[in-house]
Design an enzyme around this catalytic site. Structure first.
Site, mmCIF file in Angstrom:
data_model
loop_
_atom_site.group_PDB
_atom_site.id
_atom_site.type_symbol
_atom_site.label_atom_id
_atom_site.label_comp_id
_atom_site.label_asym_id
_atom_site.label_seq_id
_atom_site.Cartn_x
_atom_site.Cartn_y
_atom_site.Cartn_z
ATOM 1 N N LEU A 1 35.964 20.660 70.742
ATOM 2 C CA LEU A 1 35.170 20.555 69.522
ATOM 3 C C LEU A 1 36.053 20.643 68.282
ATOM 4 C CD1 LEU A 1 32.089 22.739 70.502
ATOM 5 C CD2 LEU A 1 32.128 20.266 70.135
ATOM 6 N N HIS B 1 35.188 29.149 81.653
ATOM 7 C CA HIS B 1 36.351 28.368 82.093
ATOM 8 C C HIS B 1 36.730 28.808 83.499
ATOM 9 C CE1 HIS B 1 40.071 26.115 81.850
ATOM 10 N NE2 HIS B 1 40.678 27.158 82.371
HETATM 11 C C1 GRF Z 1 32.337 24.975 85.498
HETATM 12 O O1 GRF Z 1 33.180 25.245 86.554
HETATM 13 C C2 GRF Z 1 32.946 25.468 84.219
HETATM 14 O O2 GRF Z 1 33.805 26.548 84.412
HETATM 15 C C3 GRF Z 1 33.731 24.296 83.736
HETATM 16 O O3 GRF Z 1 32.983 23.169 84.122
HETATM 17 C C4 GRF Z 1 32.186 23.486 85.265
HETATM 18 C C5 GRF Z 1 30.797 23.079 84.948
HETATM 19 O O4 GRF Z 1 29.936 23.162 86.011
HETATM 20 N N1 GRF Z 1 33.967 24.420 82.328
HETATM 21 P P1 GRF Z 1 28.366 22.939 85.799
HETATM 22 O O5 GRF Z 1 28.174 21.649 85.039
HETATM 23 O O6 GRF Z 1 27.828 24.121 85.037
HETATM 24 O O7 GRF Z 1 27.810 22.854 87.170
#
Ligand code: GRF
Length: 215
Positions: free
Chosen positions: A96, A112
């Site tokens: 962003l 993350h």
């Molecule tokens: C998660 O593992 C998150 O840590 C990362 O992207 C993934 C998203 O998974 N930033 P979802 O779309 O919530 O299933």
């Protein structure tokens, strides 16, 4: 912040974290009201999940915007309409704009898939396995302009097993994200976790490191 926080969730893909947040807010475990879900891509499953929960869902199409500045202007406009108190990034795959991040400083969270500060960026499972790590995990943190560098609120840690693959590790870490993200949001919504002086304060105590949850 008091009352039910108007919360907007930004997504790009499957939306399993969004689902966990919606499920928890439905039970009353989270003092938030999800007033909108915004995706930067059309046709992703997260949008269906939002619709299934009766939450307004819209796409600010990054590809159609053609440039980062047009995308940012459109996203900022969509957010202004929704007036969020809290912005939750749940698998949102865009970096962003700094101005937008600063506008929501202390009110924007991300999850993350690594034990930050280890492995910011992409392909964290593969990198952790290749580095011979003995553990991996996920971090919920406040968002600051530097990528994956904001102060951590809570982490989930899994031991890496000899038989683990990228996919098995991802499944186990993702399940942990679904546990820690609603918890962090509950803390922020209750005013228990705040960003102050560049650090996370939980119940009035400055965290030297994120709260750790083990698998
Ligand atoms: C998660 O593992 C998150 O840590 C990362 O992207 C993934 C998203 O998974 N930033 P979802 O779309 O919530 O299933």
């Amino acid at each position: 912040m008091s009352g039910r926080l108007r919360t907007v969730v930004l997504v790009s893909g499957d939306g399993s974290n969004l689902q966990a947040i919606l499920d928890h807010s439905r039970t009353g475990a989270l003092n938030i009201s999800v007033v909108g879900v915004i995706s930067d891509r059309r046709g992703v499953r997260a949008l269906d999940r939002a619709a299934g929960a009766g939450v307004p869902a819209l796409t600010v199409d990054h590809a159609a915007a053609g440039s980062r500045s047009v995308f940012t202007t459109r996203l900022a406009g969509a957010l202004a309409d929704l007036r969020p108190d809290l912005l939750v990034l749940a698998g949102f795959m865009r970096i962003l704009d700094t101005g937008l991040v600063n506008q929501y400083r202390g009110r924007m969270l991300n999850v993350h898939p690594s034990l930050l500060p280890k492995f910011p960026g992409l392909h964290t499972y593969r990198r952790a396995l290749e580095a011979g790590e003995t553990e991996h995990g996920a971090t919920v943190h406040f968002v600051i302009p530097e990528l994956d560098a904001g102060p951590g609120i809570i982490q989930y840690c899994v031991p890496i097993r000899a038989e683990d693959t990228e996919s098995s590790l991802q499944d186990r870490v993702r399940a942990g994200e679904h546990r820690i993200y609603p918890r962090a949001i509950a803390w922020v919504a209750a005013g228990r976790a705040v960003l102050k002086d560049g650090a996370v304060w939980l119940d009035g105590v400055r965290l030297a490191e994120p709260v750790m949850v083990n698998e």
